[in-house]
Design an enzyme around this catalytic site. Sequence first.
Site, PDB file in Angstrom:
ATOM      1  N   LYS A  11       0.837  -1.205   0.000  1.00 24.10           N
ATOM      2  CA  LYS A  11       0.000   0.000   0.000  1.00 24.10           C
ATOM      3  C   LYS A  11       0.877   1.262   0.000  1.00 24.10           C
ATOM      4  O   LYS A  11       2.088   1.185   0.262  1.00 24.10           O
ATOM      5  CB  LYS A  11      -0.926  -0.037   1.215  1.00 24.10           C
ATOM      6  N   THR A  91      -5.217  -6.693  11.067  1.00 24.07           N
ATOM      7  CA  THR A  91      -5.523  -5.461  10.327  1.00 24.07           C
ATOM      8  C   THR A  91      -4.940  -4.241  11.027  1.00 24.07           C
ATOM      9  O   THR A  91      -4.347  -3.367  10.398  1.00 24.07           O
ATOM     10  CB  THR A  91      -7.056  -5.310  10.202  1.00 24.07           C
ATOM     11  N   HIS A 115      -2.057  -5.475   1.667  1.00 21.09           N
ATOM     12  CA  HIS A 115      -3.332  -6.174   1.565  1.00 21.09           C
ATOM     13  C   HIS A 115      -3.047  -7.674   1.558  1.00 21.09           C
ATOM     14  O   HIS A 115      -1.976  -8.102   1.135  1.00 21.09           O
ATOM     15  CB  HIS A 115      -4.019  -5.778   0.258  1.00 21.09           C
TER      16      HIS A 115
END
Length: 137
Positions: A11, A91, A115
């Site tokens: 990311k 997460t 991800h």
Amino acid sequence: MTTNKTFTMIKPDAIGNIGAITKMIEEAGFRVVAMKKTRLTPAQAGQFYAVHSERPFYNDLCAYMSSGPIVPMILEKENAVLDFRTLIGATNPANAADGTIRKIFAKSIEANAVHGSDSDENAGIEGSFFFSQLEQF
Ligand code: IDP
Ligand code: MG
């Protein structure tokens, strides 16, 4: 049944750590099947994360994911989906186990470095979002 492929992307917050993250991925036994550096428009980010469109963080997430370059990859390994989720950690990096990619590299619950697909079905859908069959080898 588990297939041997999963999908990831580095990311925007972790784009300065492409080498270190890819090294961890390879050392964990994953083979890189497809890889590129690219960007998402806000609309493309919205499409990729459409499953989260009702969540309160959706608009921020789409803005964040289109804020800079990303590196999508298709990865291959036995038990790829579950083993990759273990490698990246929770997460929220605050809850991620020591030694996981998110623990080491993530900045926040949103800017969480990488991800990882959550199922074989989504791994296929997400890989196809970025790569044609001819780019996978
Ligand atoms: P995952 O990436 O660990 O599978 P998901 O629940 O599928 O987590 O969420 C997708 C992405 O949305 C996360 O990786 C993170 O970037 C972002 N996200 C998830 N929960 C939150 C939140 O509570 N606040 C802000 N962003 C979030
Ligand atoms: Mg998810």
